[in-house]
Design an enzyme around this catalytic site. Structure first.
Site, PDB file in Angstrom:
ATOM      1  N   CYS A  75      -5.008  -6.415   4.673  1.00  0.00           N
ATOM      2  CA  CYS A  75      -5.162  -5.271   3.774  1.00  0.00           C
ATOM      3  C   CYS A  75      -4.570  -4.028   4.434  1.00  0.00           C
ATOM      4  O   CYS A  75      -4.887  -3.721   5.585  1.00  0.00           O
ATOM      5  CB  CYS A  75      -6.644  -5.060   3.459  1.00  0.00           C
ATOM      6  SG  CYS A  75      -6.960  -3.624   2.414  1.00  0.00           S
ATOM      7  N   CYS A  78      -7.632  -1.485   5.268  1.00  0.00           N
ATOM      8  CA  CYS A  78      -8.697  -1.708   6.249  1.00  0.00           C
ATOM      9  C   CYS A  78      -8.388  -2.824   7.260  1.00  0.00           C
ATOM     10  O   CYS A  78      -9.236  -3.153   8.079  1.00  0.00           O
ATOM     11  CB  CYS A  78     -10.011  -2.014   5.533  1.00  0.00           C
ATOM     12  SG  CYS A  78     -10.045  -3.631   4.721  1.00  0.00           S
ATOM     13  N   CYS A 123      -9.630  -6.685  -2.054  1.00  0.00           N
ATOM     14  CA  CYS A 123      -9.970  -6.930  -0.657  1.00  0.00           C
ATOM     15  C   CYS A 123     -11.492  -7.059  -0.563  1.00  0.00           C
ATOM     16  O   CYS A 123     -12.223  -6.209  -1.068  1.00  0.00           O
ATOM     17  CB  CYS A 123      -9.484  -5.780   0.222  1.00  0.00           C
ATOM     18  SG  CYS A 123     -10.063  -5.878   1.931  1.00  0.00           S
ATOM     19  N   CYS A 126     -12.912  -3.798   1.656  1.00  0.00           N
ATOM     20  CA  CYS A 126     -12.906  -2.402   1.188  1.00  0.00           C
ATOM     21  C   CYS A 126     -12.806  -2.262  -0.331  1.00  0.00           C
ATOM     22  O   CYS A 126     -12.910  -1.153  -0.847  1.00  0.00           O
ATOM     23  CB  CYS A 126     -11.776  -1.621   1.856  1.00  0.00           C
ATOM     24  SG  CYS A 126     -10.115  -2.050   1.285  1.00  0.00           S
ATOM     25  N   CYS A 147      -0.813 -13.318  -7.097  1.00  0.00           N
ATOM     26  CA  CYS A 147       0.330 -12.418  -7.228  1.00  0.00           C
ATOM     27  C   CYS A 147      -0.081 -11.053  -6.671  1.00  0.00           C
ATOM     28  O   CYS A 147      -0.826 -10.312  -7.307  1.00  0.00           O
ATOM     29  CB  CYS A 147       0.705 -12.335  -8.705  1.00  0.00           C
ATOM     30  SG  CYS A 147       2.205 -11.425  -9.031  1.00  0.00           S
TER      31      CYS A 147
END
Length: 160
Positions: A75, A78, A123, A126, A147
């Site tokens: 991510c 984070c 995510c 976060c 995707c």
């Protein structure tokens, strides 16, 4: 008649006890919590647009589309691990695509922004918007196509 009134009132009271105030919002379910101002300071404009405003980058614009070397996609907000290169495939859609996430890497929600329901991928750490998952992925693996927006991720190559 008294029993009927009692049942109606009891049912209404029971239903009112399950108010929205008792339910956690989608954002409150994630370990990393920051204000919009904090996210804006930490993320680029493109990252903020995708991760915090659920935007979509232009297709074929991400350099992550071309990555084939072994490593982990994390991510961009984070650094939480999301996908491994071994699960990446060329979908032809213009966005980095994977057939499965890392265990506990992502969280699923629904998105109705286009007038129909899509399965949104966030995510798990976060709550940043990553993209969507579809059922048109490789049949020989999971049949799923995650995707993802390249602006929502960074890549960490595996050290040899």
């Amino acid at each position: 008649m008294k029993k009927l009134c009692f049942l109606i009132i009891s049912s209404a009271l029971l239903m009112s006890c399950n108010s929205n105030a008792q339910k956690k919002s989608k954002e409150e379910q994630f370990p990393v919590q920051k204000t919009e101002t904090e996210w804006k300071k930490e993320l680029s404009a493109e990252e903020f647009y995708v991760l915090r405003e659920a935007g979509t980058e232009r297709p074929f614009s991400s350099p992550l589309n071309n990555i084939k070397e072994s490593g982990t996609f994390i991510c961009a907000a984070c650094s939480h691990p999301l996908y491994e290169t071994k699960n990446k495939f060329k979908s032809g859609t213009g966005w980095p695509s994977f057939d499965q996430p890392i265990e506990n890497g992502v969280f699923f929600s629904t998105d109705n922004k286009l007038g129909y329901t899509r399965n949104e991928v966030l995510c798990a750490n976060c709550g940043g918007h990553l993209g969507h998952v579809f059922d048109d992925g490789p049949k020989e693996t999971t049949g799923k196509r995650y995707c993802m927006n390249g602006d929502a991720m960074d890549f960490i190559p595996t050290k040899n």
